[in-house]
Motif scaffolding. Structure first.
Motif, PDB file in Angstrom:
ATOM      1  N   GLY A 279      26.733 -23.572 -30.058  1.00  0.00           N
ATOM      2  CA  GLY A 279      26.748 -21.722 -30.593  1.00  0.00           C
ATOM      3  C   GLY A 279      26.049 -20.975 -30.725  1.00  0.00           C
ATOM      4  N   THR A 280      26.959 -19.677 -31.055  1.00  0.00           N
ATOM      5  CA  THR A 280      26.678 -18.007 -31.203  1.00  0.00           C
ATOM      6  C   THR A 280      26.720 -17.169 -32.332  1.00  0.00           C
ATOM      7  OG1 THR A 280      27.031 -16.448 -29.252  1.00  0.00           O
ATOM      8  CG2 THR A 280      28.885 -17.660 -29.515  1.00  0.00           C
ATOM      9  N   ASP A 281      25.964 -16.070 -32.358  1.00  0.00           N
ATOM     10  CA  ASP A 281      26.781 -15.172 -32.986  1.00  0.00           C
ATOM     11  C   ASP A 281      26.860 -13.661 -32.216  1.00  0.00           C
ATOM     12  OD1 ASP A 281      24.220 -14.166 -32.708  1.00  0.00           O
ATOM     13  OD2 ASP A 281      22.995 -15.080 -34.809  1.00  0.00           O
TER      14      ASP A 281
ATOM     15  N   ARG B 275      30.045 -17.633 -36.945  1.00  0.00           N
ATOM     16  CA  ARG B 275      28.743 -18.404 -36.265  1.00  0.00           C
ATOM     17  C   ARG B 275      30.149 -18.946 -35.275  1.00  0.00           C
ATOM     18  NH1 ARG B 275      24.121 -18.535 -34.588  1.00  0.00           N
ATOM     19  NH2 ARG B 275      24.450 -20.986 -33.844  1.00  0.00           N
ATOM     20  N   LEU B 276      30.196 -19.068 -33.804  1.00  0.00           N
ATOM     21  CA  LEU B 276      31.744 -19.476 -33.028  1.00  0.00           C
ATOM     22  C   LEU B 276      30.714 -20.485 -32.127  1.00  0.00           C
ATOM     23  CD1 LEU B 276      33.025 -16.079 -32.222  1.00  0.00           C
ATOM     24  CD2 LEU B 276      33.572 -17.569 -34.021  1.00  0.00           C
ATOM     25  N   THR B 277      31.646 -21.180 -31.581  1.00  0.00           N
ATOM     26  CA  THR B 277      31.184 -22.411 -30.784  1.00  0.00           C
ATOM     27  C   THR B 277      32.051 -21.916 -29.907  1.00  0.00           C
ATOM     28  OG1 THR B 277      30.433 -23.813 -32.542  1.00  0.00           O
ATOM     29  CG2 THR B 277      31.065 -24.565 -29.773  1.00  0.00           C
ATOM     30  N   GLY B 278      31.556 -21.974 -28.463  1.00  0.00           N
ATOM     31  CA  GLY B 278      32.307 -21.018 -27.204  1.00  0.00           C
ATOM     32  C   GLY B 278      31.357 -20.994 -26.086  1.00  0.00           C
ATOM     33  N   ASP B 279      31.911 -20.821 -25.155  1.00  0.00           N
ATOM     34  CA  ASP B 279      31.106 -20.230 -24.118  1.00  0.00           C
ATOM     35  C   ASP B 279      30.157 -18.697 -24.785  1.00  0.00           C
ATOM     36  OD1 ASP B 279      30.826 -18.785 -21.385  1.00  0.00           O
ATOM     37  OD2 ASP B 279      30.614 -20.794 -20.362  1.00  0.00           O
ATOM     38  N   ARG B 280      29.221 -18.190 -24.335  1.00  0.00           N
ATOM     39  CA  ARG B 280      28.440 -17.354 -24.938  1.00  0.00           C
ATOM     40  C   ARG B 280      29.224 -15.720 -24.885  1.00  0.00           C
ATOM     41  NH1 ARG B 280      25.196 -14.528 -28.724  1.00  0.00           N
ATOM     42  NH2 ARG B 280      23.481 -13.356 -27.458  1.00  0.00           N
ATOM     43  N   SER B 281      28.722 -16.261 -23.294  1.00  0.00           N
ATOM     44  CA  SER B 281      28.684 -15.877 -22.178  1.00  0.00           C
ATOM     45  C   SER B 281      30.351 -14.521 -22.329  1.00  0.00           C
ATOM     46  CB  SER B 281      28.397 -15.412 -20.834  1.00  0.00           C
ATOM     47  OG  SER B 281      29.173 -16.563 -20.123  1.00  0.00           O
TER      48      SER B 281
END
Length: 72
Positions: A17-19, A48-54
């Motif tokens: 999870g990332t923002d 909020r997104l779910t994925g590869d943050r970088s």
């Protein structure tokens, strides 16, 4: 760095999870100032997104960086 060329290596994605982070604006601000461009992030709903943050940050960063570099 990722390119459009095929590689023998597999890319490992980290799903998390990332923002949106304020560091993007802070990182691109010097480039924007040199180009005489104002970059502003308005009030946005928390997302909020779910994925590869970088990789997600790299995609957004590239889009904004190109918008700064190639704006009139």
């Amino acid at each position: 760095m990722m390119t459009g060329e095929p590689h023998d290596e597999q890319i490992r994605l980290t799903r998390e999870g990332t923002d949106r982070g304020p560091s993007l604006a802070e990182r691109l601000d010097p480039l924007a100032r040199r180009r005489g461009v104002a970059v502003a992030f308005g009030d946005l709903p928390e997302t909020r997104l779910t994925g590869d943050r970088s990789l997600l940050l790299q995609v957004v960063s590239n889009l904004v960086e190109h918008a700064i570099k190639y704006s009139p």
